[in-house]
Motif scaffolding. Sequence first.
Motif, PDB file in Angstrom:
ATOM      1  N   THR A 295      43.221  47.118  43.021  1.00 16.19           N
ATOM      2  CA  THR A 295      44.079  45.919  42.542  1.00 16.19           C
ATOM      3  C   THR A 295      43.195  44.564  42.881  1.00 16.19           C
ATOM      4  O   THR A 295      42.569  44.553  43.707  1.00 16.19           O
ATOM      5  CB  THR A 295      45.482  45.806  43.079  1.00 16.19           C
ATOM      6  N   GLY A 296      43.591  43.618  42.482  1.00 17.29           N
ATOM      7  CA  GLY A 296      42.973  42.246  42.836  1.00 17.29           C
ATOM      8  C   GLY A 296      43.843  41.012  42.282  1.00 17.29           C
ATOM      9  O   GLY A 296      43.969  40.977  41.142  1.00 17.29           O
ATOM     10  N   ILE A 297      44.952  40.273  43.162  1.00 18.10           N
ATOM     11  CA  ILE A 297      45.742  39.150  42.659  1.00 18.10           C
ATOM     12  C   ILE A 297      45.802  38.203  43.677  1.00 18.10           C
ATOM     13  O   ILE A 297      45.346  38.106  44.950  1.00 18.10           O
ATOM     14  CB  ILE A 297      47.274  39.898  42.613  1.00 18.10           C
ATOM     15  N   THR A 298      45.664  36.991  43.114  1.00 14.49           N
ATOM     16  CA  THR A 298      45.616  35.750  43.666  1.00 14.49           C
ATOM     17  C   THR A 298      47.014  34.966  43.565  1.00 14.49           C
ATOM     18  O   THR A 298      47.818  35.063  42.577  1.00 14.49           O
ATOM     19  CB  THR A 298      44.516  34.729  43.400  1.00 14.49           C
ATOM     20  N   PHE A 299      47.567  34.634  45.052  1.00 12.87           N
ATOM     21  CA  PHE A 299      49.038  33.769  44.916  1.00 12.87           C
ATOM     22  C   PHE A 299      48.928  32.529  45.811  1.00 12.87           C
ATOM     23  O   PHE A 299      47.980  32.432  46.637  1.00 12.87           O
ATOM     24  CB  PHE A 299      50.031  34.744  45.507  1.00 12.87           C
ATOM     25  N   PHE A 300      49.962  31.669  45.504  1.00 10.26           N
ATOM     26  CA  PHE A 300      50.107  30.616  46.534  1.00 10.26           C
ATOM     27  C   PHE A 300      51.360  30.939  47.160  1.00 10.26           C
ATOM     28  O   PHE A 300      52.650  31.051  46.420  1.00 10.26           O
ATOM     29  CB  PHE A 300      49.994  29.095  45.892  1.00 10.26           C
ATOM     30  N   ALA A 301      51.590  30.790  48.598  1.00  8.81           N
ATOM     31  CA  ALA A 301      52.809  30.766  49.314  1.00  8.81           C
ATOM     32  C   ALA A 301      53.228  29.415  49.625  1.00  8.81           C
ATOM     33  O   ALA A 301      52.712  28.777  50.482  1.00  8.81           O
ATOM     34  CB  ALA A 301      52.728  31.625  50.570  1.00  8.81           C
ATOM     35  N   PRO A 302      54.141  29.008  48.920  1.00  8.83           N
ATOM     36  CA  PRO A 302      54.648  27.299  49.152  1.00  8.83           C
ATOM     37  C   PRO A 302      55.201  27.347  50.341  1.00  8.83           C
ATOM     38  O   PRO A 302      55.983  28.258  51.245  1.00  8.83           O
ATOM     39  CB  PRO A 302      55.509  27.221  47.926  1.00  8.83           C
TER      40      PRO A 302
END
Length: 326
Positions: A295-302
């Motif tokens: 897998t490979g995923i990018t997120f932003f944790a606000p």
Amino acid sequence: MDKVGPSTSVQAVAAPLTRSACFLVVTVRPDGIDTVREVLSGLEDLVKTVSFRDAQSALSCIVGIGSDVWPALTLLPRPKELHPFKEFHGEAHSAISTPGDLLFHIRAERPDICFEFEKLLLEALDGSVDTVDEVTGFRYFDARDLLGFVDGTANPVGPALPAAALVGEEDPQFSGGSYVVVQKYLHPMEKWDALSTEDQEAIIGRRKADNVELADATEGQKSHKTLNTITQDGQELEIVRDNMPFGTPGKGEFGTYFIGYSRRLWVIEKMLERMFIGDPPGFHDRILDFSEPETGITFFAPSLELLSSLGGADESLGIRNNQKGK
């Protein structure tokens, strides 16, 4: 270096590492946005509800939001660096992009506390999301991965930790947030175990028994440690890792769940470029010969402040639209 403002309410990115974790990745259904907003805005209350059973369990849940769902979910512009996972295709290995709108990084000292929280969370989200990946991780002996090496040694400590992981004045609207990259790696253990300890140490860049660093190669094939050391103007740019081993011996599945938090997304992307493309190109990170990314995923944790405001996002929509028209 500028710092995160004292009034910023941040998620538990800088919390101490725990012995258990669950990494839950879901996609949001088109008609599930309102439900997801309400659940995310009340997430801290759910943490408190479950934590009450054992105040020493150190339960936390960090939420990451993906680029594709960000505008509809938050009704805000994206953070400056937020975009879908950047793929890298080297001569031998590829870092692939896979689906995922939300990441829930659930941590606690007890696996049953993680389990209970995830169960209640999915009950609250029922009908609004679809689970695309779910991994239960565990702390392995003295923080080692299943390859036998201590993992996370390079993590910053003290004041350097939030400085490395949390966005600051460079993007003030999202100060206190953090970019998050996750990858699930599987290890062919028989192939790895066939190597001598000396060969394994040369690949990782550390001694296996005591974790002491080996000398950096200055040219040609570089170690995993060296390829993941990113500098700018002579200063090392650190990230925060909370990787965890996972596996099912009966199925022959052994892996590492990589999760990196960073103030600067490009730093993690540079690490992946050096690993998969090589530095110089053609000299890929040899750990990839024994670690296949699934897998490979990018997120932003606000910030917690932004998360808690999502429950009133619909009511504020008219105000935000009016502001855009001014």
